[in-house]
Motif scaffolding. Structure first.
Motif, PDB file in Angstrom:
ATOM      1  N   ASP A 165       9.144  -6.399   0.061  1.00 47.00           N
ATOM      2  CA  ASP A 165       9.611  -5.406  -0.912  1.00 47.00           C
ATOM      3  C   ASP A 165      11.015  -4.866  -0.659  1.00 47.00           C
ATOM      4  O   ASP A 165      11.614  -4.267  -1.551  1.00 47.00           O
ATOM      5  CB  ASP A 165       8.637  -4.215  -0.948  1.00 47.00           C
ATOM      6  CG  ASP A 165       7.250  -4.609  -1.437  1.00 47.00           C
ATOM      7  OD1 ASP A 165       7.129  -5.662  -2.091  1.00 47.00           O
ATOM      8  OD2 ASP A 165       6.291  -3.861  -1.154  1.00 47.00           O
ATOM      9  N   LYS A 256       4.028   1.844  -3.963  1.00 46.88           N
ATOM     10  CA  LYS A 256       4.276   0.397  -3.868  1.00 46.88           C
ATOM     11  C   LYS A 256       3.625  -0.187  -2.610  1.00 46.88           C
ATOM     12  O   LYS A 256       3.066  -1.290  -2.632  1.00 46.88           O
ATOM     13  CB  LYS A 256       5.779   0.115  -3.871  1.00 46.88           C
ATOM     14  CG  LYS A 256       6.140  -1.356  -4.089  1.00 46.88           C
ATOM     15  CD  LYS A 256       7.620  -1.532  -4.334  1.00 46.88           C
ATOM     16  CE  LYS A 256       7.972  -2.990  -4.620  1.00 46.88           C
ATOM     17  NZ  LYS A 256       7.330  -3.489  -5.864  1.00 46.88           N
ATOM     18  N   GLY A 260       0.624  -2.947  -2.451  1.00 42.53           N
ATOM     19  CA  GLY A 260       0.711  -4.153  -1.629  1.00 42.53           C
ATOM     20  C   GLY A 260      -0.495  -4.306  -0.722  1.00 42.53           C
ATOM     21  O   GLY A 260      -1.013  -5.424  -0.539  1.00 42.53           O
TER      22      GLY A 260
END
Length: 273
Positions: A165, A256, A260
């Motif tokens: 990321d 985020k 994940g």
């Protein structure tokens, strides 16, 4: 599949973003008389905005910790529903089961050991428990998150997701043992380059380099979040500032990260099916 706790966590992040946006509303000089009296002056609005974002940041840490607990519970429930034979369990998860079941207390360990033996012989399931995976034990530090998912069979998840990321090569650096003694070596050799190099080469040939975390990617994000949280929650800095944009950024990054983690666990379940 989608873990229910991820849906719930997204709602919490949405609420936190609303707090950040209302704080921005106040800082932009807008009137909030309809919501709260005593916000007529700019300093009062700034103070209220900061108290809102500070509180939301502490809540974010709590939501993050709660998410980790809940997703492990959901993973365990889903895993057990597959009713898989114990011998089909991946090595890291199998080790977690063994470590939880077999302790130094022989009397307590015997029933579990016999149950494991039966499962292996008869090719049947041994129920996984959340205790075998572990607990957060407070703040969800980088090492805590890594250790939890290592036990499930996903090693170094923070490093993996940081690379994915944040466009970095690794959250680690390699440190040679000689680096710890650089100054002492220079002093002992009178800064003679050749002599220093020989000593350095000897030290590095005798000891394996160590890995050290860098504060990049999710490592830096989690560590900074927890530092701020601790200073606020423990009263270390009554004037600790959390800007609305900082809160929004933390919300986005932690969400985020949690997405994940969810995807990795979904894949793990899929691989077992």
């Amino acid at each position: 599949m989608t873990f229910a706790c991820l849906i719930e966590f997204r709602k919490k992040i949405c609420e936190s973003d609303k707090i950040a946006n209302f704080a921005l509303f106040l800082l932009d000089g807008n009137s909030a008389d309809f919501a709260y009296e005593g916000l007529e002056t700019v300093p009062a609005k700034r103070s209220m905005a900061n108290e809102m974002t500070r509180s939301a940041l502490v809540l974010l840490c709590g939501y993050f910790e709660g998410y980790l607990k809940k997703i492990i519970e959901e993973f365990v429930e889903t895993f057990n529903s597959l009713d898989l034979p114990l011998k089909g369990t991946e090595d890291l998860l199998l080790l977690s089961i063994f470590q939880k079941s077999i302790t130094e207390n022989r009397e307590k360990s015997l029933p579990k050991a016999l149950q494991i033996k039966k499962c292996l012989i008869e090719d049947i399931c041994f129920p996984l428990t959340t205790e075998a995976i572990g607990k957060t034990n407070g703040n969800p530090t980088v090492d805590t998150v890594d250790n939890l998912f290592q036990r499930i069979g996903i090693p170094e998840i923070i490093d993996t997701l940081s690379i994915q990321d944040h466009g970095i090569d690794s959250t680690y650096i390699t440190v040679n043992q000689s680096q710890k003694f650089q100054r002492q070596i220079e002093q002992a050799t009178g800064s003679d380059v050749l002599s220093s190099q020989k000593i350095i080469e000897f030290i590095d040939s005798q000891w394996t380099p160590t890995k050290k975390r860098r504060e990049v990617g999710y490592v830096g994000i989690i560590q900074e979040l927890l530092k701020k949280r601790n200073r606020i929650a423990h009263g270390e800095n009554w004037d600790e500032q959390v800007t609305p944009q900082e809160l929004i950024n933390f919300n986005s990054n932690i969400l985020k990260l949690c997405e994940g983690i969810s995807l990795n666990l979904e894949k793990k379940i899929h691989d077992y099916q």
